[in-house]
Design a protein around this motif. Structure first.
Motif, PDB file in Angstrom:
ATOM      1  N   VAL A  67     -14.474  34.378  41.609  1.00 34.32           N
ATOM      2  CA  VAL A  67     -14.932  34.242  42.985  1.00 34.32           C
ATOM      3  C   VAL A  67     -15.395  35.610  43.464  1.00 34.32           C
ATOM      4  O   VAL A  67     -14.722  36.609  43.257  1.00 34.32           O
ATOM      5  CB  VAL A  67     -13.804  33.726  43.909  1.00 34.32           C
ATOM      6  N   GLU A 184     -19.848  34.240  50.404  1.00 36.23           N
ATOM      7  CA  GLU A 184     -19.446  35.403  49.611  1.00 36.23           C
ATOM      8  C   GLU A 184     -19.554  36.690  50.413  1.00 36.23           C
ATOM      9  O   GLU A 184     -18.886  37.683  50.119  1.00 36.23           O
ATOM     10  CB  GLU A 184     -20.308  35.487  48.344  1.00 36.23           C
ATOM     11  N   THR A 189     -15.267  30.025  52.456  1.00 44.38           N
ATOM     12  CA  THR A 189     -15.759  29.076  51.450  1.00 44.38           C
ATOM     13  C   THR A 189     -17.106  28.531  51.941  1.00 44.38           C
ATOM     14  O   THR A 189     -17.386  28.548  53.144  1.00 44.38           O
ATOM     15  CB  THR A 189     -14.782  27.889  51.298  1.00 44.38           C
TER      16      THR A 189
ATOM     17  N   ARG B 144     -11.052  38.416  49.602  1.00 41.52           N
ATOM     18  CA  ARG B 144     -10.681  37.502  48.521  1.00 41.52           C
ATOM     19  C   ARG B 144      -9.207  37.434  48.176  1.00 41.52           C
ATOM     20  O   ARG B 144      -8.812  36.644  47.320  1.00 41.52           O
ATOM     21  CB  ARG B 144     -11.475  37.846  47.255  1.00 41.52           C
TER      22      ARG B 144
END
Lengths: 247, 247
Positions: A67, A184, A189, B144
């Motif tokens: 991710v 990102e 999300t 993250r």
DNA sequence: CGAACGTTTGAGATGACTCAAGCGTTGTGG
DNA sequence: CCACAACGCTTGAGTCATCTCAAACGTTCG
């Protein structure tokens, strides 16, 4: 030409004609690269840096599961991996986001023109420090804003930067990012970004459809995203009404 | 003396003895400053930069309600507001976190020694780019990682930096931060940081009590925080077992 | 026309937040 | 030297924002 937008409108750091000419002469190659192509990998020694002429590029770090968190988004005029010049190696990856056109500047050529022009190094240093100031603004965005605020903040920043580059009229610009890209960037999300975009639309703060961003009232969006453009070090922070391309 | 820790152990950028001497000669004053004192305000023109000799300082941006997001924490050896040298003005505030001892380096003096030593500017540039690399790692952390991961990542980073500065033995170091400070670093609330610290304690990953951090197994903590020290550009990334002060 | 990709929506789970209160520690002035 | 104020730490209960998983729909391009 390639350098027209580099340091454009940056407070006290805009290039002199001879500096611009020197950098352009140092360009070894113009290259067109497809979207989603990795051009620098973390840990790989660098021999040149990349000036972005057209398109969008990103710098990112990814986690164990792959991710990503973007650390920067670059638009035309940005010297994308100039950090790699003093650092020699980058600790993150650099990728094209859209298809792009870039100018390649070998580090040896850069060394030469800097040897002849001691003032230019200050401007390159300055350019990298603006990247650092943008990183700090992104830290604020991720650490202290809710999802709607994060996206609003990013869109305000992008609008301000594209106005400076002559690529936004202050209310409308082309932005070829997907909702997953926004996720990102904003530490969200893609599903939630979708809901945020709906919210922004319903609140008449911003409409983003088929790569066009429309901001009816930039001031209101800035309030929602707690956006203050000081960190961009722009000479003309007000939207400049100049000839603009919005393809 | 004051510069002993500046750029220490940084890959390819450590200072030569004459460079060190030049910077020390450029120091105009050593100043002791109380904890929680703001030394630079956003927008205020700067005439000098600050080399941290002892204590902890922070750079931060605060939101409309005064909630802060730290963008950097500085330890002895860091040239705290060197960014202000090329930028002339900073877009964020700088504050002492503990009581500190700093060395003041006027920008005019810096200009002089750089005029005589063209290679030194590269090292200063390098130093600011490491700050930028740290900003990017912090973006990853905020974007993250979950709360436990964020704190774990920060503690790993701090351990690595303090080892390089000779202020940690790799398992134990002094860190005079409150849980509220950690919250402002990690984009959390102080209440939640408290619960995270308990979690880390229960998982035997880290014990942080009365300003002492103990990390029984740094490797396990690094896994939990997805920490990779590459971005610190250290010459010796392994914990170096050298004489250490842990007051 | 189909595959690949991006967008949209729903339902349910959960991590972090807010508010509130109590406890522990430290430093200071009477 | 004690008492109290200020500050930091800890815990609980309830709420809410965002995530996960899943599925359907739209668009683009070969």
């Amino acid at each position: 030409m390639f350098t027209d937008r580099f340091l454009r409108d940056k407070r006290g750091a805009a290039l002199e004609p001879d500096e611009r000419a020197a950098i352009e002469a140092a360009v070894s190659e113009i290259r067109d690269i497809a979207a989603r192509t990795t051009i620098v990998r973390a840990g790989q020694p660098l021999r040149h840096s990349t000036l972005l002429v057209e398109g969008i590029m990103s710098r990112y770090i990814d986690d164990r599961e792959g991710v990503r968190q973007l650390a920067a988004v670059h638009f035309p005029g940005d010297f994308v991996d100039l950090h790699g010049f003093p650092l020699k190696v980058l600790e993150h990856d650099v990728q094209t986001t859209t298809s792009v056109r870039v100018a390649i500047v070998p580090h040896v050529a850069l060394e030469q023109i800097l040897a002849e022009r001691p003032q230019l190094i200050r401007k390159l240093w300055f350019a990298t420090l603006i990247d650092a100031a943008v990183h700090r603004a992104w830290l604020f965005r991720l650490g202290r804003l809710d999802a709607v605020g994060r996206v609003a903040h990013f869109l305000c920043e992008t609008n301000a930067r594209l106005v400076a580059a002559g690529l936004s009229d202050g209310h409308r610009f082309n932005l070829a990012l997907t909702q997953t890209d926004l996720a990102e960037i904003c530490g969200l999300t893609n599903v939630h970004v979708n809901r945020v975009m709906r919210q922004l639309r319903e609140d008449r703060l911003c409409v983003f459809r088929s790569s066009i961003v429309e901001i009816p009232d930039p001031e209101r969006l800035a309030v929602r995203g707690q956006f203050n453009p000081d960190y961009l070090y722009l000479e003309h922070p007000e939207p400049v009404m100049s000839p603009v391309e919005v393809p």
